[in-house]
Design a protein around this motif. Structure first.
Motif, PDB file in Angstrom:
ATOM      1  N   GLY A 100      47.603 -16.468-103.780  1.00 40.94           N
ATOM      2  CA  GLY A 100      48.184 -17.355-104.765  1.00 40.94           C
ATOM      3  C   GLY A 100      49.220 -17.818-104.028  1.00 40.94           C
ATOM      4  N   ASN A 101      50.602 -17.757-104.552  1.00 38.41           N
ATOM      5  CA  ASN A 101      51.683 -18.289-104.179  1.00 38.41           C
ATOM      6  C   ASN A 101      52.307 -17.402-103.257  1.00 38.41           C
ATOM      7  N   ASP A 102      51.839 -16.001-103.156  1.00 37.35           N
ATOM      8  CA  ASP A 102      52.602 -15.034-102.267  1.00 37.35           C
ATOM      9  C   ASP A 102      51.907 -15.150-100.778  1.00 37.35           C
ATOM     10  N   LEU A 103      52.509 -14.684 -99.798  1.00 35.31           N
ATOM     11  CA  LEU A 103      51.970 -14.270 -98.562  1.00 35.31           C
ATOM     12  C   LEU A 103      52.130 -12.856 -98.355  1.00 35.31           C
ATOM     13  N   LEU A 104      51.026 -12.290 -97.445  1.00 33.62           N
ATOM     14  CA  LEU A 104      50.936 -11.059 -96.969  1.00 33.62           C
ATOM     15  C   LEU A 104      51.297 -10.835 -95.504  1.00 33.62           C
ATOM     16  N   LEU A 105      52.140 -10.036 -95.255  1.00 33.25           N
ATOM     17  CA  LEU A 105      52.288  -9.719 -93.560  1.00 33.25           C
ATOM     18  C   LEU A 105      51.974  -8.554 -93.157  1.00 33.25           C
ATOM     19  N   THR A 106      51.281  -8.069 -92.132  1.00 26.93           N
ATOM     20  CA  THR A 106      51.122  -6.603 -91.799  1.00 26.93           C
ATOM     21  C   THR A 106      52.153  -6.558 -90.412  1.00 26.93           C
ATOM     22  N   LEU A 107      53.282  -5.519 -90.519  1.00 27.88           N
ATOM     23  CA  LEU A 107      54.082  -5.515 -89.507  1.00 27.88           C
ATOM     24  C   LEU A 107      53.969  -4.100 -88.627  1.00 27.88           C
ATOM     25  N   PRO A 108      54.088  -3.950 -87.373  1.00 23.61           N
ATOM     26  CA  PRO A 108      53.723  -2.904 -86.744  1.00 23.61           C
ATOM     27  C   PRO A 108      55.243  -2.115 -86.603  1.00 23.61           C
ATOM     28  N   ILE A 109      55.290  -0.864 -86.626  1.00 30.55           N
ATOM     29  CA  ILE A 109      56.826  -0.265 -86.380  1.00 30.55           C
ATOM     30  C   ILE A 109      56.356   1.146 -85.806  1.00 30.55           C
ATOM     31  N   SER A 110      57.519   1.483 -85.050  1.00 32.75           N
ATOM     32  CA  SER A 110      57.346   2.910 -84.049  1.00 32.75           C
ATOM     33  C   SER A 110      57.285   3.758 -85.215  1.00 32.75           C
ATOM     34  N   LEU A 111      56.810   5.224 -84.475  1.00 37.57           N
ATOM     35  CA  LEU A 111      57.076   6.500 -85.461  1.00 37.57           C
ATOM     36  C   LEU A 111      58.611   6.787 -85.658  1.00 37.57           C
ATOM     37  N   LYS A 112      59.532   6.500 -84.431  1.00 33.72           N
ATOM     38  CA  LYS A 112      60.707   6.720 -84.699  1.00 33.72           C
ATOM     39  C   LYS A 112      61.317   5.702 -85.676  1.00 33.72           C
ATOM     40  N   GLU A 113      60.982   4.459 -85.803  1.00 35.52           N
ATOM     41  CA  GLU A 113      61.346   3.507 -86.773  1.00 35.52           C
ATOM     42  C   GLU A 113      60.891   3.906 -88.273  1.00 35.52           C
ATOM     43  N   ALA A 114      59.949   4.561 -88.311  1.00 40.27           N
ATOM     44  CA  ALA A 114      59.373   5.044 -89.646  1.00 40.27           C
ATOM     45  C   ALA A 114      60.145   6.228 -90.206  1.00 40.27           C
ATOM     46  N   VAL A 115      60.537   6.923 -89.182  1.00 40.28           N
ATOM     47  CA  VAL A 115      61.259   8.322 -89.456  1.00 40.28           C
ATOM     48  C   VAL A 115      62.743   8.078 -89.748  1.00 40.28           C
ATOM     49  N   LEU A 116      63.160   7.520 -89.061  1.00 38.90           N
ATOM     50  CA  LEU A 116      64.567   7.341 -89.005  1.00 38.90           C
ATOM     51  C   LEU A 116      65.206   5.960 -89.836  1.00 38.90           C
ATOM     52  N   GLY A 117      64.053   4.985 -89.997  1.00 42.62           N
ATOM     53  CA  GLY A 117      64.741   3.812 -90.748  1.00 42.62           C
ATOM     54  C   GLY A 117      65.339   2.931 -89.581  1.00 42.62           C
ATOM     55  N   THR A 118      65.345   1.741 -89.974  1.00 42.68           N
ATOM     56  CA  THR A 118      65.927   0.819 -88.922  1.00 42.68           C
ATOM     57  C   THR A 118      66.005  -0.666 -89.850  1.00 42.68           C
ATOM     58  N   LYS A 119      66.549  -1.661 -88.944  1.00 38.77           N
ATOM     59  CA  LYS A 119      66.487  -2.950 -89.318  1.00 38.77           C
ATOM     60  C   LYS A 119      65.585  -3.610 -88.243  1.00 38.77           C
ATOM     61  N   ILE A 120      64.763  -4.286 -88.644  1.00 39.28           N
ATOM     62  CA  ILE A 120      63.822  -5.242 -87.885  1.00 39.28           C
ATOM     63  C   ILE A 120      63.945  -6.911 -88.129  1.00 39.28           C
ATOM     64  N   THR A 121      63.144  -7.422 -87.321  1.00 38.65           N
ATOM     65  CA  THR A 121      63.124  -8.892 -87.432  1.00 38.65           C
ATOM     66  C   THR A 121      61.961  -9.334 -88.044  1.00 38.65           C
ATOM     67  N   VAL A 122      61.848  -9.966 -88.984  1.00 41.38           N
ATOM     68  CA  VAL A 122      60.362 -10.553 -89.720  1.00 41.38           C
ATOM     69  C   VAL A 122      60.497 -11.813 -89.474  1.00 41.38           C
ATOM     70  N   PRO A 123      59.093 -12.338 -89.009  1.00 44.81           N
ATOM     71  CA  PRO A 123      59.027 -13.744 -88.871  1.00 44.81           C
ATOM     72  C   PRO A 123      58.592 -14.269 -90.075  1.00 44.81           C
ATOM     73  N   THR A 124      58.956 -15.375 -90.551  1.00 44.78           N
ATOM     74  CA  THR A 124      58.724 -16.093 -91.837  1.00 44.78           C
ATOM     75  C   THR A 124      58.244 -17.704 -91.574  1.00 44.78           C
ATOM     76  N   PRO A 125      57.589 -18.125 -92.431  1.00 42.99           N
ATOM     77  CA  PRO A 125      57.447 -19.745 -92.339  1.00 42.99           C
ATOM     78  C   PRO A 125      58.699 -20.501 -92.260  1.00 42.99           C
ATOM     79  N   TYR A 126      59.721 -19.808 -92.742  1.00 41.03           N
ATOM     80  CA  TYR A 126      61.125 -20.579 -92.767  1.00 41.03           C
ATOM     81  C   TYR A 126      62.296 -20.090 -91.646  1.00 41.03           C
ATOM     82  N   GLY A 127      61.420 -19.316 -90.826  1.00 39.22           N
ATOM     83  CA  GLY A 127      62.473 -18.657 -89.634  1.00 39.22           C
ATOM     84  C   GLY A 127      62.703 -17.317 -89.878  1.00 39.22           C
ATOM     85  N   SER A 128      62.773 -16.606 -88.980  1.00 35.84           N
ATOM     86  CA  SER A 128      63.045 -15.197 -88.659  1.00 35.84           C
ATOM     87  C   SER A 128      64.243 -14.693 -89.667  1.00 35.84           C
TER      88      SER A 128
END
Length: 312
Positions: free
Chosen positions: A223-251
């Motif tokens: 519809g009007n939404d976009l879906l993105l699957t983003l890989p993360i490491s086990l460490k990032e999943a356990v500890l949490g983190t800030k990650i860079t996500v690409p979008t059509p408008y820039g990261s």
């Protein structure tokens, strides 16, 4: 009334085509739609009346023979008087236009008229009269535009999301900038008015731009939404983190909460179809491609406090 040949600027031996061309040239400069001057309007009436007389072979013959005058009225030495005969031009009465010119023929001479001007009004037919008989059908035939031409244009996925300008090359050699609306769908069609084929009356059809959208390696549209699957490491999943996500408008930067499962979905507002949708980021935990001895040793020693997840 001035001699009709003199009004049109042609000789008495002029052909019908020469008379038509002369009238067309004058009408293009004198018509009220392009020349609001009152004197021009009066002269336009005069040349129209002259053309009506000379374009009718029988009236032209009678005029040349002296049977009717320049106004279409029988002469004293002509073939007799009839109240309904002759030329209805600039004689007495209120209707001073020449009514015997078919307005459809007039319109066809100018590729459909001047800016939508209704020639049936000009010649006293009126809009109501235009619906009687076959004249309205004839007018629609003359007024119909040339053929539409279809083109295919492939655009990047991101452009279909954000909208914007791109360039299209037409078969007539033109290169036009066109605006792609945000949210345009695959196989939708954009219409460029007047950029199609030109018919024999000088009227143009439209260019139909059929849109094809390139597939994105990152996003899926819902519809009007976009879906993105983003890989993360086990460490990032356990500890949490800030990650860079690409979008059509820039990261953009996005926070991943500690202990995020694979499949957990995070929302980036207003990063879907421009002004309409969001971007949903689905996390996917990815283990190292090569075995890690430290991780393996830790997992062997780790006493998992959770119940077996595969128990029903």
């Amino acid at each position: 009334m001035t001699n009709p040949y003199d009004l049109l600027g042609v000789s008495k031996t002029a052909t019908a085509d020469e008379i038509k061309k002369a009238y067309r040239k004058l009408a293009r400069t004198l018509h009220p739609d392009v020349n609001p001057d009152k004197k021009a309007a009066e002269k336009f009436k005069s040349v129209t009346a002259a053309y009506e007389l000379l374009s009718d072979s029988e009236k032209r013959r009678r005029f040349d023979a002296g049977e009717i005058d320049a106004e279409g009225n029988p002469t004293p030495f002509g073939g007799g008087f009839s109240g309904n005969s002759g030329f209805n031009g600039f004689g007495s009465g209120n209707n001073r236009y020449a009514h015997n010119i078919n307005p459809e023929d007039f319109a066809s001479m100018f590729g459909g008229g001047f800016g939508g001007f209704d020639f049936s009004d000009l010649f006293g037919m009126g809009r109501n009269h235009a619906h009687s008989g076959t004249r309205s059908d004839t007018y629609r035939q003359y007024a119909s535009a040339g053929k539409d031409v279809t083109y295919e244009l492939t655009i990047p996925f991101d452009l279909s999301v954000t909208g914007g300008e791109t360039t299209v090359a037409l078969s007539n050699g033109k290169r036009l900038k066109i605006k792609i609306p945000a949210g345009v769908t695959d196989e939708s069609t954009l219409r460029l008015k007047g950029q199609g084929e030109v018919n024999h009356n000088g009227q143009s059809g439209d260019a139909l731009i059929k849109i094809s959208i390139q597939k994105s390696p990152l996003y899926t549209r819902n519809g009007n939404d976009l879906l993105l699957t983003l890989p993360i490491s086990l460490k990032e999943a356990v500890l949490g983190t800030k990650i860079t996500v690409p979008t059509p408008y820039g990261s953009v930067r996005m926070s991943v909460p500690p202990y995020s499962d694979s499949g957990k979905t995070l929302r980036l507002k207003d990063k879907g179809i421009k002004g309409k949708g969001d971007l949903f980021v689905s996390l996917n935990i990815v283990l190292p491609k090569k075995p890690n001895e430290e991780l393996t040793s830790f997992m062997e020693k780790w006493q998992e406090p959770f119940q077996n997840l595969r128990q029903n």
